[in-house]
Each structure stands twice: as C-alpha cells, then as structure tokens.
Design an enzyme around this catalytic site. Structure first.
Site, mmCIF file in Angstrom:
data_model
loop_
_atom_site.group_PDB
_atom_site.id
_atom_site.type_symbol
_atom_site.label_atom_id
_atom_site.label_comp_id
_atom_site.label_asym_id
_atom_site.label_seq_id
_atom_site.Cartn_x
_atom_site.Cartn_y
_atom_site.Cartn_z
ATOM 1 N N VAL A 9 0.858 -1.181 0.000
ATOM 2 C CA VAL A 9 0.000 0.000 0.000
ATOM 3 C C VAL A 9 0.894 1.230 0.000
ATOM 4 O O VAL A 9 1.853 1.322 0.763
ATOM 5 C CB VAL A 9 -0.968 0.027 1.206
ATOM 6 C CG1 VAL A 9 -1.987 -1.089 1.105
ATOM 7 C CG2 VAL A 9 -0.216 -0.085 2.523
ATOM 8 N N SER A 10 0.580 2.183 -0.869
ATOM 9 C CA SER A 10 1.416 3.379 -0.997
ATOM 10 C C SER A 10 0.836 4.573 -0.263
ATOM 11 O O SER A 10 1.539 5.543 -0.003
ATOM 12 C CB SER A 10 1.625 3.726 -2.476
ATOM 13 O OG SER A 10 0.377 3.854 -3.139
ATOM 14 N N THR A 11 -0.472 4.517 0.079
ATOM 15 C CA THR A 11 -1.110 5.632 0.772
ATOM 16 C C THR A 11 -1.984 5.102 1.892
ATOM 17 O O THR A 11 -2.331 3.917 1.935
ATOM 18 C CB THR A 11 -1.989 6.466 -0.189
ATOM 19 O OG1 THR A 11 -3.151 5.705 -0.530
ATOM 20 C CG2 THR A 11 -1.236 6.838 -1.451
#
Length: 212
Positions: A9-11
C-alpha cells in the site's frame, strides 16, 4: 509448502485487510501475510522494499507467492518482469487473485515458456502504463481543481465516493474488472463507477475540491 500473500500500500487510503479479504473470498488459503506500507510501486524496486527483500529469503521451492495483481509487485516494467522471473527461477509459483493467473518455471516446453514470458511482459507493461495514466489523471484533477478555485468558491456537488473507494474503482478498472464486480466490492453505484471511468480527472478534482 506455504502460500504467502504479499500486499503493498502506498497511501493511507489503501487497505491491506481489503486485499487479503478479496483473496480469501476468491478461495485462496493464506498461510502468512507480508506487507509493505507507504511504498511506491513506481519509485521503489521490489528488492529494495523492506518486506519485498525478505520474501526472497522466506520463500522456498514449491511455495506460492500470492498477490492481488502484478501491480502489487511494482509499476515498473523491468522490475515486475524481473521479479516474477527470479521467483520462478527459484521454484516459487507466483499467482494473482484478479484473473487467477499462475506463473511457474515448471514447464520445459519452449513454446509454453514463450507464451508465459510474453504474458508476463504484457502484464508488466500494463502495470507501468496504468501508473502513468493514474499520474496523468491526478495532474489533470489538480489543475482542474485549481482552475475552479480561481473562478469561484463553489465546489460543486459533494462526491458520493471516498478517496479509498475512488482508488479501488480506479485500480479495478485498470485491471479490467466488470462494473458489477466493482460495485459489489466498493459498495458504490454503477452510475458513479461509470462517471469515474469516463472522467477520472473530474473525479479527482471533485475529491480535491472537497478535501478537508
């Protein structure tokens, strides 16, 4: 032989639990979940991520690496292609939840190898192309939101979707999921999904206008 589910997950708007639940709903039995948080699939290579690097030590011949889709491995063509090929070389099977794809190095038939490798290359290229399209939509949304802000303080109708839902819809559309499936998973209407699909820039701008 173990099945390890890898999530990235990047955010904060993305959700590892959702990715895992989607895999289990598809019938996969997961022995362990490994995740990288706040990591970009564009700028950070798989082998440079804390837990991406660990997977090369954890996974043994005959084990399965399960991901929601290949974009969880990365959004860079060469990185995704090389990562899958390296796991196959080590005897690890790579599987995807979406589309139910399986990649392994078991076949010795050159024709089957060529077809498999071509599909890996196509999916890796698609992951990078989707990332570039997302960035372009974000830039367009920001520009549109700024333009509207300069013209008037009127923000328009409040979006009927959250950023997390927008991200989920955007990603599933990129992976060619059906509108009905997206609506079932995200809980938003088919009409809203079509609006996001047809004009992601306007959807991005609407979220930005109502941020905070």
């Amino acid at each position: 032989m173990a099945t390890i589910f890898y999530a990235r997950v990047s955010t904060v708007d993305q959700n590892i639990e959702h990715q895992q639940a989607q895999a289990e709903a598809a019938g996969f039995k997961i022995d362990r979940v490994v995740a990288d948080h706040g990591v970009s699939g564009v700028s950070t290579l798989f082998a440079e991520r804390p837990n991406g690097k660990r997977l090369f030590d954890m996974l043994r011949q005959g084990d399965t690496l399960l991901v929601r889709w290949v974009d969880r491995l990365g959004r860079n063509y060469s990185d995704v292609r090389d990562t899958i090929q390296e796991f196959m070389r080590r005897g690890v099977v790579v599987r995807t939840v979406i589309n139910g794809l399986t990649f392994d190095g078991a076949t010795k038939d050159p024709m089957q190898q060529a077809v498999r490798d071509a599909l890996i290359g196509f999916l890796a290229a698609t992951a990078q192309a989707n990332a570039e399209a997302i960035k372009e939509a974000q830039r367009g949304g920001i520009a549109l939101a700024k333009a509207k802000d300069g013209e008037t303080k009127y923000r328009g109708r409040k979006p009927s979707f959250t950023r997390a839902q927008f991200i989920a819809v955007r990603d599933m559309i990129a992976q060619s999921a059906g509108i009905g499936e997206i609506a079932k998973i995200t809980g938003i209407s088919r009409q809203t999904i079509y609006r996001i699909k047809n004009d992601p820039v306007a959807a991005e701008a609407a979220l930005l206008n109502w941020a905070g």
